[in-house]
Write an enzyme that holds these catalytic residues in place. Structure first.
Site: not given
Length: 950
Positions: A406, A411
């Protein structure tokens, strides 16, 4: 009364009866005190003005049912009733429900329409403005196109009808009720003769967040503009805005202003409002924005303007999203929207409205009848839910998972259509260009055969010389611009469209293989995310431990056979603050230094708090973090009284006291009068960060939340700057990775544990394998106890059973939590800890070599909790008596100061006297704490022992 004043009056008024003496004009009965009463303004027989004829609510609507169709009644409560905005929501609902019932059951409306139509002829002499006709308004500033003029008389195109629907949606509490309100409008319309409006325009305005209009106007900029327009003082508007609703503030000051006229009844159309909002997005200077607002205010009622401001803020305050609106059109409309994110296309598909145009500028491909994926139109990203344990991950991914790093970045969804590129954020907005610079040069090299692409990715700053990933928040930072070795890198982790083929229905494993086959890695520019296929819980535990030791944020777990479902949370995210009920999270005790006003329903309340620590060397307080989560509504309400001694400084840095050092961005609305009198709160976060926003050596906490109000601590026992630095430097080292190892072993040892607990009550003779399993009994119980007792300490639960196994050669203790105690499953030879056992207990834990006495200054109920904690930590707890054992190492007190005479009763010169917070600190950090910080203060004469602060 002047003509203007008469025209400004609303035809009705509402309030709660003040005295209970006035009588209803219809039924002649007394209107009881505090009962809602509603008045109709009638001509006064005593003067030229109007007077209020008060009625019960039911009585007034009875009057409406019997009056002529052309006589004025309530069309819109906000526009027609004086005092409407002063009513509570419950009182408003009484009237709106009655109004809806009246409209549904009374032929009044149809009669009125027929009457109006009969008067429409040009030779009719009866067509005159009614008594409540509003004053003439100059409309030359607003230009209407042909469609607007054509639809201006259609009630389904009126802005007032739109506002009324928003009120109904806001008053509906259940999801199904909100959808039902919208569905009724789209089926029957405002006149209940069928909907004749532009359904796409209604959907666009009900979902302002879906249109993605950018207005270049923040709340303070709006106040600056409207203070000029209204001729009001900007500070007065800012003070009103402290209640948390910018739209309410602007509406209030429009009603107060004398500089500009406004409409007394809503005459705007939806088309006018939509055109106004489109044109406003093109304006960037204050002068042009001011002129634009002035042009429409002349046609606005205060409530119209309030709604327009809410459009600009992209929040109508109706708690309604795409799911509510689109499912009112068709049950499959929202699912289709999740795939295409194209509101216009979805509305057209499910309404068959030929007049709704669809953009043809982007290529699109259907996805199994569910909708279309269109290049250059963002797809709702697939999301992840919090994973709290290894067991949860294995249960959610029974066929295996891809365990992916992660990355701690932003994003980004990348769209490539030939040589054209678009980049969309997690919220589907366009990414700022400086964050995606040079990608148009490197992505074609990374995908040499990829003409058309939609990629899911994370962008993060990297150091080319070391390969190190820089922390969150560094994108676009000044320190990165000044360093030529630092650049933005994109980590690709999914592909949902490749050369005309939609990959949404491909499994995760298949999509990963496509990426690996088609992608060429460009070091430090375009990288492929690091993944590992996992089926075994022990492998997952090792992977989690690995990424946390490296200081990475965590993992994203993706079932190998899962498809890409836009908007769904079918992936799992693992972070240290999610695991074991937060047992692995970073925690610190900070003092409340200041507060900000909240917004929305928390407007006017102190609901965001500035937390800080004390710098002992420089005698100054420093800021560590802002926190706005962790308190429920009841606690927040109590805090308003508890924090009354704060001083209001309204974010003015020049009003900061000398005892605090804070950056301008962290200057609050309120500052503590004396930080040493403020409460201490336990703050838990995902991790410590060092981003430079705060003054405590730039250390802060990411995703902070309040997990406990530490009534047992004050400023002197809270975390200091020195201790914060230690916690920051040892953050990754202090993680208890044994929890992960124990968790992954649980599945393998389940059979052994079940046998030990004798769950099946099998009385047969043990096999050799079972005997071997018994050798691991204590290790298994310790695993369960460590996890369960950690949970007990966090929830302040009471342990219901402590047992010792008589024939256990090691004499280990078994600790069980009340709601987890195995019923009828303890070994027959287990005895409560309160009973004497033949076997001497060998303790394990951080305090296994300590013998402790709890002083009488600790309340009885608190002593029970502390005793449980000490037992779990392995300490021996001795009862206080006249002849204490010489083995006693510590005496725990509930107060910060004791006298010499109190100390002498123990006659234990080598025992250390500390406060109970010493135990809490050990339990929280799982590390032995230095007693000096927690030592009690001696008052009176001093002794020569080593237990005190000198």
């Amino acid at each position: 009364m002047s003509d203007n004043e008469q025209q400004d009056e609303k035809p009705f008024a509402v309030e709660k009866a003040k005295t209970g003496r006035a009588k209803c004009k219809k039924c002649k009965a007394v209107i009881e005190k505090d009962t809602i009463r509603i008045a109709k303004l009638v001509n006064s027989p005593f003067s030229e003005g109007k007077m209020k004829a008060w009625h019960h609510v039911d009585c007034l609507f009875d009057v409406f049912a019997k009056q002529r169709a052309t006589t004025k009644r309530i069309d819109d409560p906000e526009d027609d009733i004086d005092g409407w905005n002063e009513l509570s929501n419950d009182d408003k609902k009484i009237i709106t429900d009655k109004l809806n019932e009246f409209e549904n059951n009374t032929p009044y409306k149809n009669l009125k329409r027929q009457s109006t139509q009969s008067q429409a002829g040009p030779s009719s002499k009866k067509k005159k403005p009614s008594n409540d006709t509003e004053k003439t308004v100059d409309t030359s500033d607003i230009s209407l196109n042909k469609n607007e003029n054509k639809s201006s008389n259609n009630p389904d195109d009126s802005f007032r009808s739109f506002r009324r629907l928003c009120v109904d949606i806001a008053n509906a509490s259940a999801y199904t009720e909100k959808t039902a309100c919208i569905k009724k409008m789209f089926q029957f319309g405002s006149s209940e003769d069928g909907f004749e409006g532009d359904i796409l325009l209604w959907c666009k305005l009900l979902l302002p967040m879906a249109t993605k209009r950018v207005y270049h106007l923040q709340s303070k900029q709006l106040i600056k503009l409207f203070s000029r327009i209204f001729g009001q003082h900007e500070d007065d508007m800012l003070e009103d805005y402290e209640n948390g609703d910018i739209a309410e503030t602007i509406m209030n000051f429009l009603e107060k202003n004398t500089a500009i006229q406004y409409a007394k009844k809503s005459i705007l159309t939806l088309q006018e409002v939509d055109n106004f909002l489109n044109e406003l997005t093109q304006l960037t200077t204050e002068d042009t924005q001011t002129a634009k607002f002035k042009s429409i205010i002349k046609r606005c009622t205060p409530n119209d303007l309030k709604m327009i401001i809410r459009f600009i803020k992209n929040d109508l305050r109706i708690k309604c999203g795409p799911k509510h609106v689109l499912e009112a059109i068709h049950e499959d409309a929202y699912r289709t929207y999740q795939h295409s994110n194209n509101l216009e296309e979805v509305v057209k598909k499910f309404t068959n409205k030929s007049e709704i145009r669809v953009s043809s500028t982007s290529a699109s491909t259907s996805v199994s009848g569910k909708g279309k994926v269109a290049l250059m139109t963002p797809v709702l990203p697939m999301l992840a839910e919090a994973c709290k344990s290894v067991e949860m991950a294995i249960k959610k991914c029974p066929n295996g998972m891809l365990s992916e790093i992660k990355y701690d970045g932003e994003r980004v969804q990348v769209h490539k259509n030939g040589n054209k590129f678009s980049y969309f954020s997690r919220s589907l907005k366009s990414v700022m260009p400086h964050k995606v610079t040079d990608f148009e040069k490197f992505i074609p090299k990374a995908f040499p055969n990829g003409d058309d692409l939609i990629l899911d990715s994370e962008i993060i700053m990297t150091d080319r010389t070391t390969g190190q990933l820089l922390p969150f928040g560094s994108l676009g930072g000044k320190k990165t611009k000044d360093n030529p070795n630092i650049n933005v890198c994109i980590f690709i982790f999914d592909c949902i469209y490749y050369n005309g083929v939609v990959l949404l229905n491909k499994t995760m494993k298949e999509r990963r293989k496509i990426l690996e086959k088609q992608m060429t890695i460009i070091p430090n520019r375009v990288m492929l995310s690091e993944v590992q296929e996992i089926h075994d819980p022990q492998d997952l535990s090792q992977m989690i431990a690995k990424v946390l030791r490296l200081g990475l944020e965590g993992l994203v777990l993706k079932p190998t056979h899962s498809i890409y479902e836009p908007g769904k949370r079918h992936w799992l995210k693992v972070k240290k603050d999610y695991l074991f009920d937060g047992a692995m999270a970073d925690t610190v005790d900070l003092v409340v230094l200041g507060a900000w006003y909240g917004t929305g329903r928390k407007g006017g309340m102190k609901s965001i708090f500035l937390m800080g620590c004390y710098d002992e060397d420089n005698d100054i307080w420093l800021t560590v973090t802002k926190v706005h989560s962790g308190h429920d509504d009841d606690t927040l309400a109590k805090l308003q009284d508890q924090l009354k001694d704060m001083i209001k400084i309204s974010k003015d840095p020049y009003l900061l006291p000398k005892w605090i050092k804070a950056n301008n961005r962290m200057v609050p609305d309120f500052i503590a009068k004396d930080p040493k009198t403020q409460p201490v709160w336990e703050i838990t976060g995902a991790e410590f960060t060092n981003q430079g926003c705060h003054t405590a050596d730039s250390i802060s906490i990411r995703f902070p939340r309040v997990t406990k109000i530490r009534d047992d601590k004050n400023w002197s026992t809270a975390t200091t700057l020195k201790e914060l630095k230690v916690l920051f430097s040892k953050s990754s080292d202090s993680i208890d990775f044994s929890l992960l190892a124990q968790s992954s072993d649980k599945k393998k040892k389940k059979t052994t544990l079940d046998h030990f607990l004798n769950i099946n009550n099998d009385n047969s003779v043990d096999t050799d394998e079972q005997c071997e399993n018994k050798n691991n009994e204590n290790e298994i119980i310790d695993v369960e106890n460590l996890i369960m007792n950690k949970k007990t300490s966090n929830n302040n639960s009471k342990a219901a059973f402590h047992a010792v196994i008589d024939n256990d050669s090691t004499g280990n203790t078994s600790n069980w939590i009340e709601d987890r105690k195995p019923i009828n499953a303890l070994p027959e030879n287990a005895k409560p800890r309160s009973e004497k056992c033949d076997t001497k207990v060998k303790r394990k834990g951080i305090l296994s070599k300590f013998c402790i006495i709890l002083d009488d200054d600790i309340p009885i109920n608190r002593r029970k909790v502390l005793k449980q904690k000490l037992t779990t930590l392995g300490a021996e707890v001795e009862k206080k008596n006249n002849s204490p054992s010489s083995n006693v190492t510590h005496i725990i007190h509930g107060i910060n100061e004791i006298t010499i005479s109190e100390l002498r009763i123990y006659e234990l010169p080598l025992a250390k006297h500390v406060t109970e917070s010493w135990i809490d600190a050990i339990e929280t950090t799982s590390m032995l704490q230095n007693e000096k910080r927690y030592a009690v203060t001696l008052v009176g004469e001093y002794c020569s022992c080593s237990c005190t602060k000198k």
